[in-house]
Design an enzyme around this catalytic site. Sequence first.
Site, short mmCIF file in Angstrom:
data_model
loop_
_atom_site.label_atom_id
_atom_site.label_comp_id
_atom_site.label_asym_id
_atom_site.label_seq_id
_atom_site.Cartn_x
_atom_site.Cartn_y
_atom_site.Cartn_z
N LYS A 1 68.05 125.34 -32.56
CA LYS A 1 66.76 125.41 -33.43
C LYS A 1 66.04 126.82 -33.51
O LYS A 1 66.27 127.59 -32.38
CB LYS A 1 65.95 124.33 -32.99
CG LYS A 1 66.17 123.10 -33.06
CD LYS A 1 65.12 122.17 -32.35
CE LYS A 1 65.63 120.80 -32.28
NZ LYS A 1 65.28 120.08 -33.42
N ARG B 1 70.95 110.20 -32.16
CA ARG B 1 71.88 109.05 -32.78
C ARG B 1 72.90 109.00 -31.94
O ARG B 1 73.48 107.80 -31.82
CB ARG B 1 72.12 109.28 -34.17
CG ARG B 1 72.95 110.47 -34.63
CD ARG B 1 72.94 110.78 -36.00
NE ARG B 1 71.86 111.42 -36.53
CZ ARG B 1 71.38 111.85 -37.55
NH1 ARG B 1 72.24 111.54 -38.59
NH2 ARG B 1 70.38 112.20 -38.07
#
Length: 427
Positions: A207, A281
């Site tokens: 990020k 996930r």
Amino acid sequence: MTEAMNITLSTQPADARWGDKATYSINNDGITLHLNGNDDLGLIQRAARKIDGLGIKQVALTGEGWDIERCWAFWAGYKGPKGVRTVMWPDLDDAQRQELDNRLTIIDWVRDTINAPAEELGPEQLAQRAVDLLCSVACDHVTYRITKGEDLREQNYMGLHTVGRGSERSPVLLALDYNPTGDKDAPVYACLVGKGITFDSGGYSIKQSAFMDSMKSDMGGAATVTGALAFAITRGLNKRVKLFLCCADNLISGNAFKLGDIIRYRNGKNVEVMNTDAEGRLVLADGLIDASAQHPQLIIDMATLTGAAKTALGNDYHALFSFDDTLAGRLLSSAAQENEPFWRLPLAEFHRNQLPSNFAELNNTGSAAYPAGASTAAGFLSHFVENYREGWLHIDCSATYRKAPVEQWAAGATGLGVRTIANLLTA
């Protein structure tokens, strides 16, 4: 000792000198909030934020009109991540006072836990804090198991182990059983699954700093479902519920997972990793497999899962996904009763097929051809829920945390969602 500032309520408009849009006024007796019947709870919360901004750290809620919901709206806006605030509460009946005390204990725990720096709150600390909270409300009915590090790999929790292995702090699975029945064979009514990424750098799909600086809060789903179970217990939950927290750091190291890796799960699914920043996930999948194995009536997973949900809803609503229209309606009804913001977003059968991989059954991220990122993430998770069309709710919890203050909230965690899930569990 500084005298507390009196805060009173009025249904009359402020003196004209304060302007025709004034929501509060100040006099020698204290501060008056002027309710107009249009979103009074929001008005109280926004006024409390302004009062805190004035540097007033001790208040007394006095006079008529202070019920529990108005008290709670004031506290939601008044509480902030820095400093100590003291409130002298009005007289409430015993039931309302107990409800208020439980909110102050449990929802503040959620907010404070999410706000904690990642250096102080690793995967194992998060799991232990969850155990401590639930033991504080129902220790006689709680049992738990913590599995960590290489034990996860040996027991085939491959998503959680893969994501967390790049950190010196071992990944952890907390499996907690709240069973008030006294019957070890009692059916499990519900399973709660929470994403507990205690810091998310994005891994090798790293990020930018502007997106990483709030990633201590990426365990917001785990904290919220923990708080929801604790709060439901204080409201009399008498059914068996299991909690699964999937806790890890997502960091870069010589041992971190890489793009192109394939994860093989216990339910037979295999997943190609094409974005290490779509890690939530991958860890939730392990928790959902365990939850499905309990054959509960209800599975709720909660995660700060996608930027796409924030793009759609900002930080103002939690995003709800489900194939079960009846259950989704029940959740939204619970949210309305608790004055908490949820919004349903689309989840269709075709979203399950929008994660193609050349090397595995599933890809962990959608391509540019399938841009509905929040829906495809929910579709991904559905592959790990045995009966995904009934009894399953996925909450992409966009409203758990704010990077900057706004009119009604200080910067940081909100605690939103705890009451709604507790309401649904006890309905």
